[in-house]
Design a protein around this motif. Sequence first.
Motif, PDB file in Angstrom:
ATOM      1  N   LEU A   1       0.849  -1.185   0.000  1.00 20.21           N
ATOM      2  CA  LEU A   1       0.000   0.000   0.000  1.00 20.21           C
ATOM      3  C   LEU A   1       0.890   1.243   0.000  1.00 20.21           C
ATOM      4  O   LEU A   1       1.847   1.330   0.772  1.00 20.21           O
ATOM      5  N   THR A   2       0.583   2.213  -0.864  1.00 16.21           N
ATOM      6  CA  THR A   2       1.403   3.425  -0.921  1.00 16.21           C
ATOM      7  C   THR A   2       0.647   4.681  -0.506  1.00 16.21           C
ATOM      8  O   THR A   2       1.258   5.724  -0.329  1.00 16.21           O
ATOM      9  N   GLY A   3      -0.684   4.580  -0.330  1.00 19.18           N
ATOM     10  CA  GLY A   3      -1.407   5.744   0.179  1.00 19.18           C
ATOM     11  C   GLY A   3      -2.824   5.850  -0.346  1.00 19.18           C
ATOM     12  O   GLY A   3      -3.385   4.898  -0.921  1.00 19.18           O
ATOM     13  N   PHE A   4      -3.418   7.029  -0.117  1.00 18.56           N
ATOM     14  CA  PHE A   4      -4.769   7.347  -0.604  1.00 18.56           C
ATOM     15  C   PHE A   4      -4.762   8.812  -0.984  1.00 18.56           C
ATOM     16  O   PHE A   4      -4.438   9.683  -0.179  1.00 18.56           O
ATOM     17  N   ASP A   5      -5.128   9.100  -2.234  1.00 18.79           N
ATOM     18  CA  ASP A   5      -5.144  10.486  -2.703  1.00 18.79           C
ATOM     19  C   ASP A   5      -6.069  10.579  -3.904  1.00 18.79           C
ATOM     20  O   ASP A   5      -6.255   9.595  -4.639  1.00 18.79           O
ATOM     21  N   GLU A   6      -6.672  11.762  -4.105  1.00 19.89           N
ATOM     22  CA  GLU A   6      -7.584  11.967  -5.231  1.00 19.89           C
ATOM     23  C   GLU A   6      -8.691  10.920  -5.230  1.00 19.89           C
ATOM     24  O   GLU A   6      -9.090  10.412  -6.277  1.00 19.89           O
ATOM     25  N   ARG A   7      -9.152  10.579  -4.025  1.00 19.98           N
ATOM     26  CA  ARG A   7     -10.273   9.647  -3.828  1.00 19.98           C
ATOM     27  C   ARG A   7      -9.942   8.209  -4.236  1.00 19.98           C
ATOM     28  O   ARG A   7     -10.833   7.391  -4.431  1.00 19.98           O
ATOM     29  N   LYS A   8      -8.649   7.879  -4.360  1.00 25.18           N
ATOM     30  CA  LYS A   8      -8.254   6.532  -4.751  1.00 25.18           C
ATOM     31  C   LYS A   8      -7.182   5.990  -3.813  1.00 25.18           C
ATOM     32  O   LYS A   8      -6.328   6.737  -3.336  1.00 25.18           O
ATOM     33  N   PHE A   9      -7.233   4.676  -3.553  1.00 25.84           N
ATOM     34  CA  PHE A   9      -6.131   3.992  -2.889  1.00 25.84           C
ATOM     35  C   PHE A   9      -5.046   3.735  -3.935  1.00 25.84           C
ATOM     36  O   PHE A   9      -5.335   3.386  -5.082  1.00 25.84           O
ATOM     37  N   THR A  10      -3.790   3.920  -3.529  1.00 28.77           N
ATOM     38  CA  THR A  10      -2.677   3.642  -4.425  1.00 28.77           C
ATOM     39  C   THR A  10      -1.881   2.461  -3.878  1.00 28.77           C
ATOM     40  O   THR A  10      -1.694   2.328  -2.670  1.00 28.77           O
ATOM     41  N   PHE A  11      -1.426   1.622  -4.786  1.00 26.85           N
ATOM     42  CA  PHE A  11      -0.814   0.350  -4.422  1.00 26.85           C
ATOM     43  C   PHE A  11       0.298   0.078  -5.430  1.00 26.85           C
ATOM     44  O   PHE A  11       0.213   0.471  -6.592  1.00 26.85           O
ATOM     45  N   GLN A  12       1.343  -0.568  -4.995  1.00 31.49           N
ATOM     46  CA  GLN A  12       2.418  -0.991  -5.900  1.00 31.49           C
ATOM     47  C   GLN A  12       2.506  -2.509  -5.847  1.00 31.49           C
ATOM     48  O   GLN A  12       2.712  -3.088  -4.781  1.00 31.49           O
ATOM     49  N   ASP A  13       2.316  -3.156  -7.005  1.00 28.52           N
ATOM     50  CA  ASP A  13       2.323  -4.612  -7.003  1.00 28.52           C
ATOM     51  C   ASP A  13       3.747  -5.155  -6.946  1.00 28.52           C
ATOM     52  O   ASP A  13       4.726  -4.402  -6.942  1.00 28.52           O
ATOM     53  N   GLU A  14       3.857  -6.457  -6.908  1.00 23.61           N
ATOM     54  CA  GLU A  14       5.160  -7.102  -6.731  1.00 23.61           C
ATOM     55  C   GLU A  14       6.093  -6.895  -7.922  1.00 23.61           C
ATOM     56  O   GLU A  14       7.301  -7.074  -7.804  1.00 23.61           O
ATOM     57  N   ASP A  15       5.543  -6.495  -9.067  1.00 20.92           N
ATOM     58  CA  ASP A  15       6.373  -6.215 -10.241  1.00 20.92           C
ATOM     59  C   ASP A  15       6.776  -4.747 -10.310  1.00 20.92           C
ATOM     60  O   ASP A  15       7.408  -4.319 -11.284  1.00 20.92           O
ATOM     61  N   GLY A  16       6.383  -3.969  -9.281  1.00 22.66           N
ATOM     62  CA  GLY A  16       6.732  -2.562  -9.259  1.00 22.66           C
ATOM     63  C   GLY A  16       5.765  -1.669 -10.005  1.00 22.66           C
ATOM     64  O   GLY A  16       6.012  -0.466 -10.151  1.00 22.66           O
ATOM     65  N   LEU A  17       4.646  -2.230 -10.488  1.00 21.77           N
ATOM     66  CA  LEU A  17       3.663  -1.436 -11.217  1.00 21.77           C
ATOM     67  C   LEU A  17       2.711  -0.746 -10.241  1.00 21.77           C
ATOM     68  O   LEU A  17       2.281  -1.341  -9.251  1.00 21.77           O
ATOM     69  N   ASP A  18       2.373   0.493 -10.537  1.00 24.77           N
ATOM     70  CA  ASP A  18       1.464   1.254  -9.681  1.00 24.77           C
ATOM     71  C   ASP A  18       0.016   0.948 -10.044  1.00 24.77           C
ATOM     72  O   ASP A  18      -0.355   0.904 -11.224  1.00 24.77           O
ATOM     73  N   VAL A  19      -0.793   0.743  -9.014  1.00 23.86           N
ATOM     74  CA  VAL A  19      -2.218   0.460  -9.185  1.00 23.86           C
ATOM     75  C   VAL A  19      -2.986   1.517  -8.409  1.00 23.86           C
ATOM     76  O   VAL A  19      -2.662   1.823  -7.262  1.00 23.86           O
ATOM     77  N   SER A  20      -4.019   2.080  -9.029  1.00 24.80           N
ATOM     78  CA  SER A  20      -4.829   3.113  -8.393  1.00 24.80           C
ATOM     79  C   SER A  20      -6.293   2.740  -8.562  1.00 24.80           C
ATOM     80  O   SER A  20      -6.756   2.543  -9.690  1.00 24.80           O
ATOM     81  N   GLU A  21      -7.021   2.618  -7.446  1.00 28.25           N
ATOM     82  CA  GLU A  21      -8.408   2.152  -7.516  1.00 28.25           C
ATOM     83  C   GLU A  21      -9.301   2.958  -6.581  1.00 28.25           C
ATOM     84  O   GLU A  21      -8.908   3.307  -5.468  1.00 28.25           O
TER      85      GLU A  21
END
Length: 270
Positions: free
Chosen positions: A34-54
């Motif tokens: 988990l990398t945070g929450f901003d702009e009404r979305k949770f931000t996450f970095q997967d095991e391959d280093g890709l950023d996910v925003s949901e």
Amino acid sequence: MNRIAFIFVLLVSAAAVQADTMTLASGQVIKGRLTGFDERKFTFQDEDGLDVSEYPINIKSIIPSAPIKVTANFIRKQYEDAEFCGYENFNVRLTNGKAAIMERVIMLKELKVNRPGEPGKLKSSVKADAAQKIKTESTEPVAPPREWQRSGKWREMESNSPAIISQGEDVDIDNFLRKGFVNIVHFHYPKDLASVREGNYIEVLAAKPANKLVILKVVALDFKAPICDSLGIKSLPQFWFYDSRGRLVKKLTDRFTEGDIDGALKQARH
């Protein structure tokens, strides 16, 4: 050699166990951090280093491998030194070392993860907020409200103006109505083009202060959402119009063209 390989397997296994887990509403499971929450979305970095925003509505749960040091800024509260324990059922679970804390995600403005080597705190002082505002205004001038155009591809407008009062959970709409304004409750179905298009339309109308218009958004993925069941909603999207005294005067449930919306607004203003 076998011993080295065994140790390597243990290290890899330990790293996997320590990964945070985000499970989407679709059932997809993402391991990472988990990398945070901003702009009404949770931000996450997967095991391959890709950023996910949901958006929270698209997330079933977030389970950290261990409580994460965070600074959490909610609409009415701020926790400078807390630990994130998880997210589920539209609730954010924290602890401040003394007691467990549970807050609705719709009240969450920002979540900063303070991992070792990644210090960071939210701006909490009025002076800091004012300085940031001046900097933003001087470097990023605010563009006038976008004019309405029907042509072209449609996507949701990047805007913080509509108040999201529900992510599908049951709420008392009357508690959110702003007296003295016409209120439109938009029961939004993100997968429907008409819901996106007409949602953008009413946001453009609300951006003009003279219209004295407030948009309250309910995001629902299907009719199984508790708020749909509570209000007997069998079709999405819908637009409910309340007059300046808080009375429900019009519902658009089947047709909601711009003309229908304009007509309903005229009725709500009388």
